[in-house]
Motif scaffolding. Structure first.
Motif, short mmCIF file in Angstrom:
data_model
loop_
_atom_site.label_atom_id
_atom_site.label_comp_id
_atom_site.label_asym_id
_atom_site.label_seq_id
_atom_site.Cartn_x
_atom_site.Cartn_y
_atom_site.Cartn_z
N ASP A 87 -3.50 -21.37 54.71
CA ASP A 87 -4.92 -21.36 54.32
C ASP A 87 -5.22 -22.68 53.63
O ASP A 87 -4.78 -22.92 52.50
CB ASP A 87 -5.21 -20.19 53.39
N SER B 228 -12.07 -20.84 60.70
CA SER B 228 -12.04 -20.18 59.40
C SER B 228 -11.37 -21.02 58.31
O SER B 228 -11.41 -20.66 57.13
CB SER B 228 -11.30 -18.85 59.52
N ARG C 197 -6.61 -17.46 50.02
CA ARG C 197 -6.64 -16.22 50.78
C ARG C 197 -5.25 -15.67 51.03
O ARG C 197 -4.28 -16.44 51.18
CB ARG C 197 -7.35 -16.44 52.13
N GLN D 151 -7.80 -23.59 52.23
CA GLN D 151 -8.55 -23.41 50.99
C GLN D 151 -7.65 -23.00 49.83
O GLN D 151 -8.00 -23.18 48.67
CB GLN D 151 -9.63 -22.34 51.19
N GLU E 175 -9.49 -15.96 67.35
CA GLU E 175 -10.39 -16.98 66.81
C GLU E 175 -10.23 -18.33 67.52
O GLU E 175 -11.14 -19.16 67.52
CB GLU E 175 -10.11 -17.14 65.32
N ARG F 265 -9.10 -30.24 54.66
CA ARG F 265 -8.98 -29.74 56.02
C ARG F 265 -8.70 -30.84 57.04
O ARG F 265 -8.69 -30.59 58.24
CB ARG F 265 -10.26 -28.99 56.41
#
Length: 635
Positions: free
Chosen positions: A9, A154, A14, A11, A171, A216
């Motif tokens: 992840d 995502s 999560r 970010q 996805e 990212r």
């Protein structure tokens, strides 16, 4: 040898879906049937399928350091791990196992991103460092081991040893990449870094990715390249003596295993050289015990087992040969499932069979792959240099219009022996070196792809052409020598995209580890220092390698015409696969993609079945593309 997967992840906040990670891992069960484990913490999940080869008792993965703040998944073998272990121990690192996996772990802790520069082997790995909040991925020098990845919308970053592992995520778009389709019909495979799908990529050989939490940006960075810095001239006898010692050392370095080990033996120069060095011949003595495997065909035109037997008898190997039906074409769907994207090299069929045979007797097999690329062994090198010699004698201002006009006027004669295919020769001479070489290796030349594709699809390409792949590599080539340049192009395209992909998927389908000593990066670096005149001389490829091997191998092994892993493709497509060709090439699946010109597809099938033209390469490429669509739709 193993399969690795991971979810990260970007970010950093999560939880990772354990079931999603398990599906990724189990999609590669064939790569490692001995064990399968998962590791999860916040924002990270890693999975590993293990084929136990070294440190069978304690080499389990994912591997964590004692503080449990660094986690590693690793696929491959590190051949200098004992030396690195001693160096790391001297730096104060404590080891709990005897595995090369723990060496890679501590190499990361000690040297960070530079750890890859210390490794000698074949590898793809991912290491998560919680202390630095970074995920580091790396692939070996020449691309023996694969690595696929994608950054999902995502913000999840996923990676794995095979494309099928990351395609378990709904996805990830199944939309085809038009440039990859163009590349496939030119090369017969999809070259790095693209895959057939949008937003799914291969990590290129000698490249790494460093990801940080909160960022990212995915920016692969090259950490190794092959350099052609030619060494000062020396007597040929000295070069021959050193070359044999280099081959022997490369082979010896890859013979460690705690499981049965053997070799492929085709009866060609490269595999025979590897077997000779494995057998330990020195001063006329031979140590018995090497297990060798070869595949033959029931048609003498395609069978080379007699040459393999000569080498097996000379070195008293435990030889296993299997004769297969020349009409061994029942693997189309199997291959489509293994490769995950269209793959048109028909020698994937006998490669699959020889891996199947070898796995009955050994867990690790050494291969001779790499000799042709290192020492200019392919016939296409000879043709390319002959054409380049003509080009260099005619000024470009005259050459291009003259030979371009001759090429356009001369009739096409693909059915004729190469010496009579003047149209192809004229067209190649009119081009520059890179264009000429691309034209020589293309499965479907530019004019045929233009006919094959629909107007809509050609518009989707927006001017992109498959030669752009070679153009980009040529701009970065560390050499001006024409032979070295096309060798470099093969190291960047053909070798990882076709040869190593073919062997990896075929061997892993049978849980067999294949090692390639002639692609040891130190050996490749040495070969690149040899003058081009010692590689291709008087129309003889691998000149210096063959000279150095004369005391070790029979003359007819080294100087006979090279066949390769050929199969009777044209006859298959007119005979037992006649109906299958029509169903695949003219069926709704290909037509519905909107990629192809239906009228030209009908022409290919009609002319081939009538025997008025040999369109076997184009038809096989189309059949494998159709098989890919069929298998991926049912995945």
């Amino acid at each position: 040898m193993c399969g690795i997967v991971g979810i990260f992840d970007t970010q950093g906040n999560r939880e990772i879906d354990r079931e999603a990670l398990r599906r990724m891992n189990e999609s590669q069960h064939h790569r490692g049937p001995d064990e399968g484990e998962l590791y999860l913490e916040k924002a990270l999940g890693m999975g590993h399928r293990r084929l136990s080869v070294i440190d069978v008792a304690t080499g389990q993965q994912p591997f964590l350091n004692a503080a449990r703040d660094v986690a590693l998944v690793f696929n491959g073998e590190i051949y200098n791990y004992r030396l690195l272990r001693d160096e790391l121990v001297a730096l104060g690192h404590v080891f709990r196992t005897k595995s090369d996996t723990e060496v890679v772990m501590n190499a990361w802790i000690a040297w960070g991103e530079d750890c890859v520069r210390r490794l000698r082997g074949m590898f793809a790995f991912g290491v998560w460092d919680r202390r630095k909040q970074t995920l580091f991925l790396a692939r070996d020098h020449v691309g023996v081991k694969p690595m696929f990845y994608s950054l999902l919308p995502s913000g999840l970053f996923v990676f794995g040893s095979e494309l099928k592992s990351i395609m378990t995520f709904p996805e990830l778009s199944r939309k085809l990449n038009p440039r990859a389709v163009e590349d496939y019909f030119a090369y017969g495979y999809v070259p790095e870094p693209n895959t057939i799908f949008h937003n799914a990529y291969k990590l290129s050989p000698g490249h790494a990715i460093l990801l940080k939490v909160g960022d990212r940006a995915v920016q692969p960075k090259r950490w190794w390249d092959l350099s052609f810095n030619v060494a000062p001239a020396r007597p040929e006898a000295d070069v021959e003596a050193e070359l044999i010692e280099r081959v022997r050392e490369a082979v010896k370095s890859q013979m460690e295993a705690e499981v049965p080990l053997g070799a492929f033996l085709s009866g060609g120069v490269d595999s025979s050289a590897v077997v000779a060095m494995m057998a330990g011949e020195r001063d006329g003595t031979v140590s018995e015990g090497v297990t060798t495997c070869s595949i033959g065909f029931d048609d003498p035109e395609f069978d080379e087992t007699q040459y393999a037997m000569q080498v097996a008898q000379r070195y008293r190997t435990h030889h296993h040969a299997q004769i297969v039906d020349k009409d061994d074409y029942g693997l189309i769907d199997t291959l489509a499932h293994l490769y995950d994207e269209p793959f048109a090299d028909s020698s994937a069929i006998p490669t699959y069979r020889v891996c199947q045979l070898a796995r009955r007797h050994v867990t690790v097999a050494l291969s001779g792959d790499g000799g042709d690329e290192n020492f200019a062994g392919y016939r296409r090198y000879r043709f390319a240099m002959a054409e380049h010699s003509v080009r260099s004698k005619v000024p470009e201002a005259i050459r291009k219009p003259l030979f371009g006009t001759l090429g356009s006027l001369y009739p096409k004669a693909d059915w004729a022996p190469r010496v009579f295919r003047a149209k192809t020769t004229f067209e190649s001479i009119a081009r520059d070196l890179v264009e000429g070489y691309f034209h020589g290796v293309s499965r479907l030349p530019d004019r045929q792809r233009d006919l094959l594709f629909s107007d809509t699809f050609r518009s989707d390409l927006q001017g992109y052409r498959a030669i752009d792949v070679m153009r980009a590599h040529a701009k970065e080539a560390p050499t001006d020598d024409p032979l070295s340049l096309i060798q470099y192009l093969d190291f960047k395209t053909w070798l990882p995209g076709d040869i190593l992909t073919k062997v990896d998927r075929a061997s892993m389908a049978h849980s067999l580890e294949v090692r390639v000593p002639l692609l040891d990066h130190e050996f490749c670096e040495y070969a690149a220092t040899l003058p081009p005149s010692l590689k291709l001389r008087g129309g003889e490829g691998k000149y210096i390698l063959k000279k150095s091997l004369e005391p070790h191998l029979p003359h007819d092994i080294m100087y006979r015409a090279k066949k390769g892993f050929s199969i009777p493709l044209a006859a298959w497509l007119r005979g037992p696969l006649r109906d299958a060709v029509r169903e695949a090439v003219l069926g709704a699946r290909l037509v519905d993609t909107g990629i192809f010109n239906r009228r030209y597809l009908e022409k290919l099938v009609a002319e081939h079945h009538a025997g008025t033209a040999d369109h076997s390469v184009a038809l096989w490429s189309l059949m494998m593309f159709d098989a890919f669509l069929r298998v991926s739709a049912g995945a």
